[in-house]
Write an enzyme that holds these catalytic residues in place. Structure first.
Site, short mmCIF file in Angstrom:
data_model
loop_
_atom_site.label_atom_id
_atom_site.label_comp_id
_atom_site.label_asym_id
_atom_site.label_seq_id
_atom_site.Cartn_x
_atom_site.Cartn_y
_atom_site.Cartn_z
CB THR A 172 44.02 24.45 63.31
OG1 THR A 172 45.06 25.14 62.65
CG2 THR A 172 43.70 23.20 62.52
NE ARG A 200 51.80 28.34 56.26
CZ ARG A 200 51.10 27.73 57.19
NH1 ARG A 200 49.79 27.77 57.17
NH2 ARG A 200 51.69 27.09 58.17
N GLY A 202 49.69 25.05 54.97
CA GLY A 202 50.40 24.34 56.04
C GLY A 202 50.07 22.85 56.01
CG ASP A 203 49.61 21.07 59.81
OD1 ASP A 203 49.38 22.29 59.67
OD2 ASP A 203 49.35 20.46 60.86
N GLY A 226 52.53 24.42 60.99
CA GLY A 226 52.33 23.50 59.88
C GLY A 226 53.61 23.09 59.17
#
Ligand code: GLY
Length: 304
Positions: A172, A200, A202-203, A226
């Site tokens: 990230t 999928r 994540g955050d 995440g």
């Protein structure tokens, strides 16, 4: 007039020693390019976008080219952007052929009436907006193809165990800036976790989880597991904590991380910047790639 500041991260995980020099170099370049924008009086949104584009182009980081592959052997990218001045936000998730997802997230924020576009719809919007598209293969590196191959046919460890025992990587890239006018902006871009289930997210593309900015307090970008970050709405939680603690970003990031551990047994890292340009960083992974510069510093601080 406010003194500008810029803080960036290139992921919180057990970064192998062999990749430390590349992370350091990539952070330095990204910080320098973002900082030039602020030094020339440019807005925080431009500095954030510039710094993240540099990291998306650098295959060292899990963002843009060089991202981890999903279980289908494809890249799926997520990004989000928030402007603390206008309180507008934009994000994209599971996009596959967009070279700079952070630019697309900014376009969603500035040119659409929506906050989050996913998959084919996001790609269609990119085409309409003239945002650069590429082939799937353009984003895949030999290193990540090799990692993906090595993970096939093996029993899949639960993410939590993988983090604990195998230090599952979550790269990230993120940035938070405050400009001369006192405007705050934050952005985050990622390829997610290695071998993730297709679809999928994540955050990182979720406003309030991976990214948040509000001129009233400051801004935050996160990295890490995440699924755990989402449950504690990590970025917004830390911005709220900053407001509570007289704008102290270090205290807010530290307290936010404690909440992450207590409530969702999570792992990761947080960069926080208050509206006065003070920086706070907290992480509970073995390493976090981060760098910052403020107007009162002679040279940037780059740490892994
Ligand atoms: N924090 C990045 C992700 O979990 O996708």
């Amino acid at each position: 007039m406010t003194k500008p500041s810029l803080v960036i991260h290139g992921g919180a995980w057990d970064i192998p020693q062999s990749l430390v020099a590349a992370h350091r170099k990539g952070l330095k370049t990204a910080l320098k390019e973002g900082w030039q924008v602020l030094l020339h009086g440019g807005p925080a949104v431009d500095a954030v976008e510039r710094a993240i584009i540099v990291m998306e182009d650098d295959e060292t980081f899990d963002a843009g080219r060089g991202s981890f592959l999903n279980a289908a052997g494809e890249v799926e990218l997520d990004a989000s952007f928030m402007d603390g001045k206008s309180f507008r936000a934009g994000a994209v998730a599971a996009v596959q052929t967009v070279r700079h997802p952070i630019t697309l997230a900014r376009r969603v924020m500035e040119e659409s009436e929506h906050v989050l576009l996913v998959g084919m719809g996001a790609t269609r919007f990119a085409r309409e907006q003239g945002v650069e598209l590429c082939s799937l293969d353009d984003l895949i590196t030999a290193r990540e193809l090799e990692r993906w191959r090595s993970l096939q046919g093996k029993p899949k460890a639960k993410t939590k165990d993988a983090f604990r025992k195998k230090r599952k990587p979550t790269g990230t890239a993120g940035a938070v800036a405050v400009d001369r006018e006192g405007n705050v902006a934050a952005g985050t871009s990622t390829g997610g976790t290695p071998n993730k289930y297709p679809g999928r997210i994540g955050d990182s593309p979720l406003i309030g989880c991976g990214t948040y900015a509000d001129n009233v307090a400051g801004g935050v970008s996160t990295s890490g597991w995440g699924e755990a970050m989402i449950k504690v709405v990590m970025a917004k939680t830390v911005v709220d904590l900053m407001a509570l603690h007289n704008g102290d970003p270090a205290k807010a990031a530290k307290e936010g991380l404690k909440i992450l551990v207590r409530k969702s047994d999570g792992f990761g890292g947080i960069i926080a910047l208050n509206k006065a340009g003070d920086v706070g960083v907290a992480f509970n992974t073995p390493r976090m790639a981060r760098a910052y510069i403020t107007s009162s510093m002679d040279s940037p601080l780059v740490q892994i």
